[in-house]
Design a protein around this motif. Sequence first.
Motif, PDB file in Angstrom:
ATOM      1  N   GLY A   1     -46.882  16.457  23.204  1.00  0.00           N
ATOM      2  CA  GLY A   1     -47.584  17.373  24.369  1.00  0.00           C
ATOM      3  C   GLY A   1     -47.331  17.147  25.762  1.00  0.00           C
ATOM      4  O   GLY A   1     -47.052  16.119  26.161  1.00  0.00           O
ATOM      5  N   PRO A   2     -47.919  18.277  26.576  1.00  0.00           N
ATOM      6  CA  PRO A   2     -48.687  19.328  26.202  1.00  0.00           C
ATOM      7  C   PRO A   2     -47.800  20.478  25.677  1.00  0.00           C
ATOM      8  O   PRO A   2     -48.120  21.317  25.340  1.00  0.00           O
TER       9      PRO A   2
ATOM     10  N   LEU B   1     -53.834  15.553  31.926  1.00  0.00           N
ATOM     11  CA  LEU B   1     -55.173  16.258  31.928  1.00  0.00           C
ATOM     12  C   LEU B   1     -56.265  15.501  32.293  1.00  0.00           C
ATOM     13  O   LEU B   1     -56.019  14.033  32.423  1.00  0.00           O
TER      14      LEU B   1
ATOM     15  N   TRP C   1     -50.708  13.618  29.137  1.00  0.00           N
ATOM     16  CA  TRP C   1     -50.523  15.182  28.937  1.00  0.00           C
ATOM     17  C   TRP C   1     -50.741  15.593  30.525  1.00  0.00           C
ATOM     18  O   TRP C   1     -50.759  16.742  30.875  1.00  0.00           O
TER      19      TRP C   1
ATOM     20  N   ARG D   1     -58.585  21.704  26.660  1.00  0.00           N
ATOM     21  CA  ARG D   1     -57.323  21.922  26.757  1.00  0.00           C
ATOM     22  C   ARG D   1     -56.501  21.337  25.815  1.00  0.00           C
ATOM     23  O   ARG D   1     -55.580  22.083  25.101  1.00  0.00           O
ATOM     24  N   PHE D   2     -56.536  19.980  25.637  1.00  0.00           N
ATOM     25  CA  PHE D   2     -56.036  19.231  24.629  1.00  0.00           C
ATOM     26  C   PHE D   2     -56.119  19.812  23.304  1.00  0.00           C
ATOM     27  O   PHE D   2     -54.977  20.089  22.529  1.00  0.00           O
TER      28      PHE D   2
ATOM     29  N   THR E   1     -54.509  23.133  22.734  1.00  0.00           N
ATOM     30  CA  THR E   1     -53.210  23.210  22.587  1.00  0.00           C
ATOM     31  C   THR E   1     -52.797  22.756  21.267  1.00  0.00           C
ATOM     32  O   THR E   1     -51.874  23.155  20.521  1.00  0.00           O
TER      33      THR E   1
END
Length: 281
Positions: free
Chosen positions: A257-258, A37, A35, A46-47, A50
């Motif tokens: 994702g993301p 990240l 992603w 954030r993961f 989302t």
Amino acid sequence: MSVLEPFGARLRRAMDERGPLCVGIDPHASLLAEWGLGDDVAGLERFSRTVVEAVADRVAVMKPQSAFFERFGSRGVAVLETCVQEARAAGTLVVMDAKRGDIGSTMAGYAEAYLHKDAPLFSDALTVSPYLGYGSLSPAVALARESGAGLFVLALTSNPEGPEVQHAVRADGRTVAATVLAHLAAENAGEEPLGSFGAVVGATVGDLSAYDLAVNGPLLAPGVGAQGATPADLPAVFGPALRNVVPNVSRGVLRQGPDVRALRAATERFAEEIRTAVAGG
């Protein structure tokens, strides 16, 4: 403590309205990297946010894997608390995948952490291990009943090490897994429309015709997607119990994702394939 409608009843309604798909929330390091990240608390937050934003309003169940949050310590557990609360607020049921199992006051402590209605990590259901003896789960069973929560008990898992315990034959001629399933059937006896005490049965374990899966409770079925099982495999694996199966997909969705739209598209694709398989099975 306020009491919810029993988990089994809430799950049956959610499955009928949204379909049975469960989407896992598994923020392991490789997915965070995919992603773009960092492998840190900010990336974790954030993961998880989302994924919840993308799918919590359209699936019956979400299943966060506690280990991937715990590895960041107290700050990771705080993210898990928020993840659970936001997912439930969006209308999905949350199964905490923590596979807890112990005896006596320690098991009671685990139950308080996840199944007490006022606990920060309260979840609609918890995965538990019965391999200290099914009776060791009694504190979790009792608190789940009291709070309207549920349990998913490891029975026939898809990991290659599982059979050495689960397929072992007891003195009465019954396998350990069959004994676990019999206990669950007893827990759920007379419950309508569905009992709250389910089994974890891997979608990749193959022919289960030797086992009585009619436990009047849900069957959480990991293994669809990246682990090799497909929705089309479900009728052959679960047979008459298919209507109570909750297929779990994690990486098959999460790898999209993301991008929120891509996550939703993957979720909808799996959901439709599962609906088709259940209808045809």
